[in-house]
Write a protein that holds these residues in place. Structure first.
Motif, short mmCIF file in Angstrom:
data_model
loop_
_atom_site.label_atom_id
_atom_site.label_comp_id
_atom_site.label_asym_id
_atom_site.label_seq_id
_atom_site.Cartn_x
_atom_site.Cartn_y
_atom_site.Cartn_z
N SER A 63 0.83 -1.20 0.00
CA SER A 63 0.00 0.00 0.00
C SER A 63 0.87 1.26 0.00
N GLN A 64 0.24 2.39 -0.28
CA GLN A 64 0.93 3.68 -0.18
C GLN A 64 1.49 3.86 1.22
N ASP A 84 4.70 12.57 -4.06
CA ASP A 84 3.67 11.63 -4.50
C ASP A 84 4.21 10.21 -4.43
N VAL A 85 3.36 9.29 -4.05
CA VAL A 85 3.66 7.86 -4.06
C VAL A 85 2.49 7.17 -4.75
N GLU A 86 2.81 6.41 -5.78
CA GLU A 86 1.76 5.70 -6.52
C GLU A 86 2.14 4.23 -6.62
N VAL A 87 1.24 3.37 -6.18
CA VAL A 87 1.41 1.94 -6.38
C VAL A 87 0.95 1.67 -7.80
N SER A 138 5.13 -3.03 -8.01
CA SER A 138 5.84 -1.85 -8.48
C SER A 138 5.22 -0.57 -7.92
N ALA A 139 6.07 0.48 -7.87
CA ALA A 139 5.62 1.78 -7.37
C ALA A 139 6.42 2.87 -8.06
N ALA A 165 9.58 -3.33 -7.42
CA ALA A 165 10.37 -2.48 -8.32
C ALA A 165 9.90 -1.04 -8.13
N VAL A 166 10.87 -0.11 -8.03
CA VAL A 166 10.53 1.28 -7.75
C VAL A 166 11.21 2.20 -8.77
#
Length: 166
Positions: free
Chosen positions: A8-9, A37-40, A45-46, A78-79
């Protein structure tokens, strides 16, 4: 068949609290307000957007790599990390806890900027060592671009201040 847990975020934000600033190791990228910003983007991956505290900060690449490495290793995903060009960092993005950590580390925190930034705000900087307001600005240029050097007339300490920016 065993399913892998969904990231999760909140998991990512919690992990980002472990990514410390290389120049002020008591502050995380969360403390500094660097994460915009954080997006799954998928089950594994994010995508994370960040803003440096100064555009010319020499540690930008290091911080980006550290964000990616810490989150990937902690969460097994993976980010990608991107500089957010739509947001400019300002010192008001720092948390109250970050300002207290800075003070305890011996660096005067930036004052809160309300309205247009006035250079005089840097002249009245309380000493992080003794709390005295009998200080003066020795140089607007400190050991890094984001700091200025002050002198305390009460305790005789030279100290740095994290510059207030708007």
């Amino acid at each position: 068949m065993m399913m892998s847990p969904v990231i999760s975020q909140e998991d990512i934000y919690r992990t980002l609290e472990q990514v410390m600033d290389p120049e002020i190791p008591v502050l995380s990228v969360i403390d500094l307000g660097m994460i915009t910003d954080v997006e799954v983007t998928g089950p594994n991956s994010a995508h994370i957007k960040m803003v440096p505290t100064f555009a010319a900060c020499p540690a930008i690449s290091y911080i980006k790599d550290n964000i990616r490495t810490v989150v990937e290793n902690a969460l097994g995903i993976a980010v990608t990390v991107e500089i957010d060009k739509q947001v400019h960092w300002e010192s008001n993005r720092m948390t109250a806890a970050a300002k207290e950590k800075l003070k305890n580390f011996g660096i005067a925190p930036p004052q809160t900027v309300e309205g247009e930034m006035q250079p005089e705000i840097m002249l009245n900087t309380p000493c992080p060592h003794c709390g005295s307001e009998h200080t003066y600005l020795r140089s607007p240029f400190g050991s890094t671009l984001c700091r200025a050097i002050h002198y305390c007339k009460s305790c005789g300490q030279v100290f740095e201040q994290f510059k207030p920016l708007e």
